[in-house]
Design a protein around this motif. Sequence first.
Motif, PDB file in Angstrom:
ATOM      1  N   PRO A  51       4.992  -0.489  -8.549  1.00  0.00           N
ATOM      2  CA  PRO A  51       5.307  -1.109  -9.731  1.00  0.00           C
ATOM      3  C   PRO A  51       6.979  -1.402  -9.807  1.00  0.00           C
ATOM      4  O   PRO A  51       7.327  -2.127 -10.399  1.00  0.00           O
ATOM      5  N   HIS A  52       7.766  -1.012  -8.676  1.00  0.00           N
ATOM      6  CA  HIS A  52       8.988  -1.134  -8.513  1.00  0.00           C
ATOM      7  C   HIS A  52       9.440  -2.127  -7.542  1.00  0.00           C
ATOM      8  O   HIS A  52      10.563  -2.200  -6.744  1.00  0.00           O
ATOM      9  N   ALA A  53       8.166  -2.668  -6.894  1.00  0.00           N
ATOM     10  CA  ALA A  53       8.581  -3.726  -5.527  1.00  0.00           C
ATOM     11  C   ALA A  53       9.520  -4.674  -6.102  1.00  0.00           C
ATOM     12  O   ALA A  53       9.385  -5.315  -7.084  1.00  0.00           O
ATOM     13  N   ARG A  54      10.376  -5.148  -4.830  1.00  0.00           N
ATOM     14  CA  ARG A  54      11.150  -6.142  -5.237  1.00  0.00           C
ATOM     15  C   ARG A  54      10.888  -7.537  -4.548  1.00  0.00           C
ATOM     16  O   ARG A  54      11.080  -8.678  -5.130  1.00  0.00           O
ATOM     17  N   ARG A  55      10.063  -7.272  -3.716  1.00  0.00           N
ATOM     18  CA  ARG A  55       9.380  -8.498  -2.883  1.00  0.00           C
ATOM     19  C   ARG A  55       8.062  -8.222  -2.435  1.00  0.00           C
ATOM     20  O   ARG A  55       7.835  -7.260  -2.008  1.00  0.00           O
ATOM     21  N   ILE A  56       7.210  -9.170  -2.823  1.00  0.00           N
ATOM     22  CA  ILE A  56       5.710  -9.112  -2.445  1.00  0.00           C
ATOM     23  C   ILE A  56       5.527 -10.338  -1.428  1.00  0.00           C
ATOM     24  O   ILE A  56       5.790 -11.497  -1.981  1.00  0.00           O
ATOM     25  N   TRP A  57       4.773 -10.065  -0.320  1.00  0.00           N
ATOM     26  CA  TRP A  57       4.466 -10.918   0.768  1.00  0.00           C
ATOM     27  C   TRP A  57       2.953 -10.941   0.374  1.00  0.00           C
ATOM     28  O   TRP A  57       2.106 -10.209   0.412  1.00  0.00           O
ATOM     29  N   ILE A  58       2.337 -12.386   0.102  1.00  0.00           N
ATOM     30  CA  ILE A  58       0.979 -12.595  -0.180  1.00  0.00           C
ATOM     31  C   ILE A  58       0.760 -13.703   1.135  1.00  0.00           C
ATOM     32  O   ILE A  58       0.784 -14.799   1.069  1.00  0.00           O
ATOM     33  N   ALA A  59      -0.324 -13.082   1.924  1.00  0.00           N
ATOM     34  CA  ALA A  59      -0.733 -13.841   3.098  1.00  0.00           C
ATOM     35  C   ALA A  59      -1.964 -14.371   2.772  1.00  0.00           C
ATOM     36  O   ALA A  59      -2.935 -13.752   2.565  1.00  0.00           O
ATOM     37  N   CYS A  60      -2.036 -15.711   2.638  1.00  0.00           N
ATOM     38  CA  CYS A  60      -3.463 -16.330   2.133  1.00  0.00           C
ATOM     39  C   CYS A  60      -3.824 -17.230   3.556  1.00  0.00           C
ATOM     40  O   CYS A  60      -3.215 -17.873   3.987  1.00  0.00           O
ATOM     41  N   GLY A  61      -5.355 -17.014   3.535  1.00  0.00           N
ATOM     42  CA  GLY A  61      -5.870 -17.996   4.403  1.00  0.00           C
ATOM     43  C   GLY A  61      -6.571 -19.367   4.086  1.00  0.00           C
ATOM     44  O   GLY A  61      -6.466 -19.384   2.972  1.00  0.00           O
ATOM     45  N   PRO A  62      -7.432 -19.973   4.728  1.00  0.00           N
ATOM     46  CA  PRO A  62      -7.775 -21.115   4.397  1.00  0.00           C
ATOM     47  C   PRO A  62      -9.253 -21.078   3.550  1.00  0.00           C
ATOM     48  O   PRO A  62      -9.837 -22.304   3.435  1.00  0.00           O
ATOM     49  N   ASP A 125      11.482 -11.195   4.754  1.00  0.00           N
ATOM     50  CA  ASP A 125      12.103 -10.129   5.181  1.00  0.00           C
ATOM     51  C   ASP A 125      11.980  -9.108   4.192  1.00  0.00           C
ATOM     52  O   ASP A 125      12.160  -9.199   3.018  1.00  0.00           O
ATOM     53  N   GLY A 126      11.940  -7.878   4.387  1.00  0.00           N
ATOM     54  CA  GLY A 126      12.054  -6.765   3.508  1.00  0.00           C
ATOM     55  C   GLY A 126      10.985  -6.603   2.178  1.00  0.00           C
ATOM     56  O   GLY A 126      11.325  -6.343   1.158  1.00  0.00           O
ATOM     57  N   ALA A 127       9.702  -7.135   2.596  1.00  0.00           N
ATOM     58  CA  ALA A 127       8.707  -7.008   1.767  1.00  0.00           C
ATOM     59  C   ALA A 127       8.268  -5.570   1.334  1.00  0.00           C
ATOM     60  O   ALA A 127       8.373  -4.409   2.134  1.00  0.00           O
ATOM     61  N   ASP A 128       8.228  -5.245   0.091  1.00  0.00           N
ATOM     62  CA  ASP A 128       7.984  -3.818  -0.509  1.00  0.00           C
ATOM     63  C   ASP A 128       6.361  -3.656  -0.674  1.00  0.00           C
ATOM     64  O   ASP A 128       5.764  -2.534  -0.757  1.00  0.00           O
ATOM     65  N   LEU A 129       5.564  -4.607  -0.574  1.00  0.00           N
ATOM     66  CA  LEU A 129       3.977  -4.936  -0.417  1.00  0.00           C
ATOM     67  C   LEU A 129       3.516  -5.820  -0.127  1.00  0.00           C
ATOM     68  O   LEU A 129       4.082  -7.114  -0.233  1.00  0.00           O
ATOM     69  N   VAL A 130       2.510  -5.932   0.646  1.00  0.00           N
ATOM     70  CA  VAL A 130       1.814  -6.863   1.343  1.00  0.00           C
ATOM     71  C   VAL A 130       0.456  -7.213   0.719  1.00  0.00           C
ATOM     72  O   VAL A 130      -0.194  -6.061   0.561  1.00  0.00           O
ATOM     73  N   ILE A 131       0.154  -8.437   0.246  1.00  0.00           N
ATOM     74  CA  ILE A 131      -1.281  -8.640  -0.189  1.00  0.00           C
ATOM     75  C   ILE A 131      -2.098  -9.495   1.149  1.00  0.00           C
ATOM     76  O   ILE A 131      -1.468 -10.552   1.515  1.00  0.00           O
ATOM     77  N   ASP A 132      -2.878  -8.798   1.574  1.00  0.00           N
ATOM     78  CA  ASP A 132      -3.874  -9.446   2.715  1.00  0.00           C
ATOM     79  C   ASP A 132      -4.844 -10.377   2.013  1.00  0.00           C
ATOM     80  O   ASP A 132      -5.905  -9.608   1.668  1.00  0.00           O
TER      81      ASP A 132
END
Length: 517
Positions: A51-62, A125-132
């Motif tokens: 809930p307090h994430a400042r940056r979220i990386w979402i890695a999307c495939g094809p 850089d500095g992701a607080d959550l990654v969505i695979d």
Amino acid sequence: MRRIGSHHPEPLYSVEATRAIEHALTSALPPFALMTRAGTATAQLARSLAPHARRIWIACGPGNNGGDGLVAARHLHEARHTHPGAAEVVVTLCCTEPGRLPEDAARALAEALAAGVCIAHAPPDGADLVIDALLGIGARNAPSALIAEHLLQMHALACPVLAVDVPSGLMADTGVYLGPAPHTSNAPRHTLSLLTLKPGLFTADGRDLAGTVWFDPLEPHGSASPLPVAQLFGQDGGKPTSRSHATHKGSQGDVVVIGGQDITQSGAGMTGAAILAARAALHAGAGRVYVGLLGDHSDAVRWDPLCPELMFRRSGLLAQARDLMADATVVCGCGGGTAVADVLPVLLSSCVSLVLDADALNHLAEDPVLQTLMAQRQTRGVQTVITPHPLEAARLLGTGTREVMGDRLQAATALSLRFGVTCVLKGSGTVVAAPGQTPHINSSGNPALATAGTGDVLAGWIGSLLTQARRAGSDPLTAVLAAVFAHGHLADQWVAGSEETLTAHRLAMGIGSAGIR
């Protein structure tokens, strides 16, 4: 959406069955509706997990898994309009030709771009959550170069990772991981399984990679759903049964443990294995436990000072005691060494309830005569349980450990059918298979059980619950499932409450302390 725990059984579906459900729902719903629901659910869980994430990386495939991630990205990005403190969203798209995306995924990309979602060439850089959202259940090969690179970066991060449907590179049916590197980070991992729960999330590499599993069916499937390929089992099967006041030791059943080869036999003493199995049987509630150690033992073991209730007999006398063999559950093979070969023929011929472990299984794999005796047991309607680890299973099947681990459900089922037994294939996500039954995958257990002797404890525990089930006239498969779950559950409780190493001795002596038998 709900978190999957160990309190209720859960049906597990193959990729083929999941595809059938997906096709039926897609045909019944408006276009793009199913992907919208999947992406919305992913965004909701992401906000809940971080809930307090400042940056979220979402890695999307094809593919459409990437489309789910793009829908989630749009929802998380749009949240910044109403919640100024919401996380910045950065999407990487591992697709060399976006114009060749599936129709729904292409629409998800167009809507994400229109909403202003940032599509970057490299992870932030500095992701607080990654969505695979790289690869889903359709993947069949090892991840390609760019996807593999992103997976390596994902595994190296210390922040939580949320996988959409399945962790990328994990085979949904088997739990085999085809990715570039195993998961070694201590960062929290979560998986949101969509439409169905998949067996690969709960066995082999799946438990490490999936972490905490969440489930959203997206739409009720109804009674027309395909049959599950397996069943996840847990606490329901592990509750102790109440005893009447008129109960006595004879009514609780007998367990006979035969094993524990003496050191004089071949220079390898394995007495402790049989003692551990016997202690487990005693503490799991058997009325009487007999121990028949193999070999001389004339100057060694006559009684167990920690469990003086155990009754020691010469193994030859026990094997010839027809009345006892016809009534008790016999646990054979724990530390049996080469000496166990001499008693196996009479046990296979006379025992009505038999648990075979360790060296008993190795001799069975090598000896056609023993295999013939095992085949004859099928025609007599007697109860047999085998408890192999993957190498022992491979020997019994005449194959390699790699093949067993490549499809644990199939291997356990094949052993069950070949020998007409209940097979307990040990390992991460222990598989229990019985002829004519849907296979079961255990929801309890952890790496603390990866130490010598814990399998002997399990064999004795199974023997104890089997003999009690026979006395009560209850289902033997339920007894086996209860023992397997309780064995892992006790290890889970130990890890949660102690920093000491869980030895097999501590495991055996702790049976019953948590209200589970």
